[in-house]
Design an enzyme around this catalytic site. Structure first.
Site, PDB file in Angstrom:
ATOM      1  CD  GLN A  84      60.925  40.723 -11.667  1.00 15.78           C
ATOM      2  OE1 GLN A  84      61.687  40.879 -12.603  1.00 15.78           O
ATOM      3  NE2 GLN A  84      59.759  40.096 -11.786  1.00 15.78           N
ATOM      4  CB  ALA A 204      60.265  55.002 -16.581  1.00 11.64           C
ATOM      5  CB  THR A 205      59.789  60.531 -17.118  1.00 15.78           C
ATOM      6  OG1 THR A 205      60.097  60.414 -18.495  1.00 15.78           O
ATOM      7  CG2 THR A 205      59.990  61.948 -16.645  1.00 15.78           C
ATOM      8  CG  MET A 206      62.199  59.280 -11.441  1.00 16.67           C
ATOM      9  SD  MET A 206      61.616  57.648 -10.914  1.00 16.67           S
ATOM     10  CE  MET A 206      61.381  57.961  -9.157  1.00 16.67           C
ATOM     11  CG  ASP A 273      52.387  42.172 -12.245  1.00 15.19           C
ATOM     12  OD1 ASP A 273      51.842  41.607 -11.277  1.00 15.19           O
ATOM     13  OD2 ASP A 273      53.464  42.772 -12.165  1.00 15.19           O
TER      14      ASP A 273
END
Lengths: 403, 403
Positions: A84, A204-206, A273
């Protein structure tokens, strides 16, 4: 290929310092000047240990989420991988975040006829999963924060991604929309739209780049079939865990109870998931599991999905620290729903609307009671249900009872 | 290729009889025995005239809808053409119907960010459009009736269509679902589902086969661009109708006011998807327009779409019979919403739930007032607004004032 790397307890830091921080608590650590001048994302990377992504007392955590929520956005491009639409956002000082857009209202429940592998990803699920994982004492999800962004000035006008920019359009209602290019739901029939420009997203923090902190991806033994018709082996075989227990890496260390921690987290937020999980290659098998990609959690509040608890139910094993934490969160004064509601108010998007609606918060309490019920049923049949990770297990910094 | 055909007033019947029926009224027609033994669908075909699809007083109308609503279903296959899923249903005695399944709840409004060409088709829109067209005195939509069907026994188990049958599955909620193969929304992410077997559908009477009653398809001069970005010529040029008026076949006969009738119908039900219309080739240019394919009507009740009225507004022309009918339906005793509500209760599916929710019914009254307002504005500027199709126009059987 991998330079400056050895089997330390943390990335880019000497192991002594890291282990000190565990003993003394993060608030007592004296950072060197050059570390203090590091941007929050780099300090987050430096703080990753063998046992957890961050220390919940680290003041950098608040600075990191503040950074993601407020820093000027320099670039937005599509992020490859997954099915997605998601974007990679760049900030000054080389900070990056993974953006997932709001695609449905907070109150929308996933259609009962959709499979777990067809469900939309939800930005608020990513945010709420981070808070829940932290409250459970796991600290295995990279920090996520909500943000209202301007899709025109912060994506459309600055993107260098031609495949993304050509999917922008103005909708009949006059909103600026886009859909990107991906496997599912990237079409004009499923637009992501501002109102007319402002859009809720999760950031979101990488994690550290794969070139300096390579990760290993593990297929979950309790992976679903991802088929409309087939059942997975674990769904047919009640003794499935006996096999898993004898299979490396589940046959030693904490890997099995780590999987069960993950199942507890996923059951609470109804995430079906979890096909894979990752670890940092650097730490070998003796390390925590990353709980990445939680966008399909919190899709339905009116129903629970008992099969998510299969690892706990079939293996009848749980960490003592996790069990104590769950018991604590079932007490009236520390009720999980109350603590989650409180925690989520710290996210900037809670000013727009509560990040989890009340039915979703209530579902957490209902599901927590079910987890404890499964543990109790296990204890009635087996002696070795509680895996003692507290006494005599000094590898792990977590202490559920002193939270 | 075409046998037994000449320029009669109706199909398969001699023109004398047909014209008699116009003068005397259908209830006075004495049917020959062999016609009485015909199945309702064939009697419908036989009754199609140059001026309308059916006579609203024809008792066969009720028999036809009863037939579609109750006859044993012998076969179900996918119908080709168009972009969304529809099925061709076969009955005993060679009857056929076009099935459109329920895809969303009655109260769901089309997402404001979806374009008219991305909207779902609605089974209840097909049913309601037939009733509205009839109440307006047009009789240009083939009869449509609602029905609860069993997707397992009436589609899955009897279909010979391999491409259809392989898309059946049981959903996580235990419902029997399918999605078929088509251009849009034919995927597991957009299933059509029974509860667990029963599904609401619309069944539209099929027109005579194209081999015996070929039709001509006409591109609407007020066709939309079907593009996210482009405008059609009529959207940019206020004098667009001047050109249309001079272009065959709109430069003579009733074709222009027929188009405007269609625009009035479409505005009332907010159908933006009228890209083409059809006529029976047999009747040449001097015949009524078929109002086929209304599944994208009734998508939004909270908003009106003034551009649908462009033909009326730009041409300032309307049939007297239509105008009188609209005025009648704006009177308190004959209010369109009341008459539609009453008419729709005759459909079998109204026992499950009203086929149009109250906001949709109210929208009809609101939009009707707007149509009359546009006519009045036209009359303030032009003399030739009302096209007199009643006095001295004996080609047409319609009489709006004696309805």
């Amino acid at each position: 290929k991998i330079q400056n790397w050895n089997k330390n307890e943390s990335f880019l830091m000497d192991s002594n310092k890291q282990s000190n921080s565990h003993e003394e608590g993060y608030d007592k650590v004296t950072w060197t000047t050059d570390v203090e001048t590091h941007p929050p994302w780099l300090r987050f990377h430096l703080g990753i240990s063998r046992w957890e992504l961050y220390n919940r007392k680290d003041p950098n955590l608040a600075q990191l989420t503040h950074y993601l929520a407020t820093q000027h956005i320099l670039g937005s491009v599509q992020k490859k991988g997954g099915t997605q639409l998601k974007l990679l956002i760049s900030f000054p000082n080389y900070g990056q975040a993974l953006l997932k857009p709001m695609k449905q209202t907070r109150h929308a429940e996933t259609d009962v006829n959709l499979f777990y592998f067809s469900d939309f990803e939800r930005h608020n699920a990513e945010i709420a999963a981070f808070h829940l994982d932290r409250l459970l004492g796991f600290n295995r999800i990279p920090p996520v924060v909500g943000r209202l962004i301007n899709v025109t000035t912060e994506i459309k006008e600055i993107t260098t991604d031609r495949r993304l920019s050509k999917t922008f359009f103005t909708s009949p209602a006059g909103n600026v929309c886009f859909y990107g290019q991906c496997e599912y739901y990237c079409s004009v029939e499923h637009p992501v739209c501002g109102q007319p420009h402002m859009l809720e997203v999760s950031l979101a923090t990488m994690l550290p780049d794969l070139t300096i902190a390579p990760r290993r991806s593990w297929r979950s033994p309790w992976r679903r079939s991802y088929s409309r018709t087939k059942l997975a082996q674990w769904e047919k075989d009640p003794a499935y865990c006996d096999t898993v227990k004898q299979t490396p890496p589940y046959n030693q260390g904490t890997r099995l109870v780590d999987l069960i921690d993950m199942a507890v987290l996923d059951f609470l937020m109804s995430n079906m998931d979890r096909h894979h999980y990752e670890t940092f290659e650097q730490f070998g098998n003796n390390t925590f599991l990353l709980h990445l990609d939680n966008g399909r959690a919190f899709g339905r509040h009116s129903q629970d999905e008992p099969s998510i608890l299969a690892p706990l139910q079939q293996c009848c094993r749980i960490r003592r620290s996790t069990f104590l934490r769950l018991r604590l969160l079932s007490l009236p004064d520390f009720r999980l729903s109350d603590i989650m509601r409180e925690s989520l108010t710290q996210d900037p998007l809670s000013r727009v609307a509560p990040l989890l609606s009340e039915p979703h918060l209530s579902a957490l309490d209902r599901r927590l009671a079910k987890v404890l019920q499964v543990v109790q049923t296990c204890q009635e049949k087996h002696d070795d249900v509680i895996y003692n990770d507290i006494e005599g297990h000094d590898q792990g910094p977590r202490s559920a009872v002193t939270a």
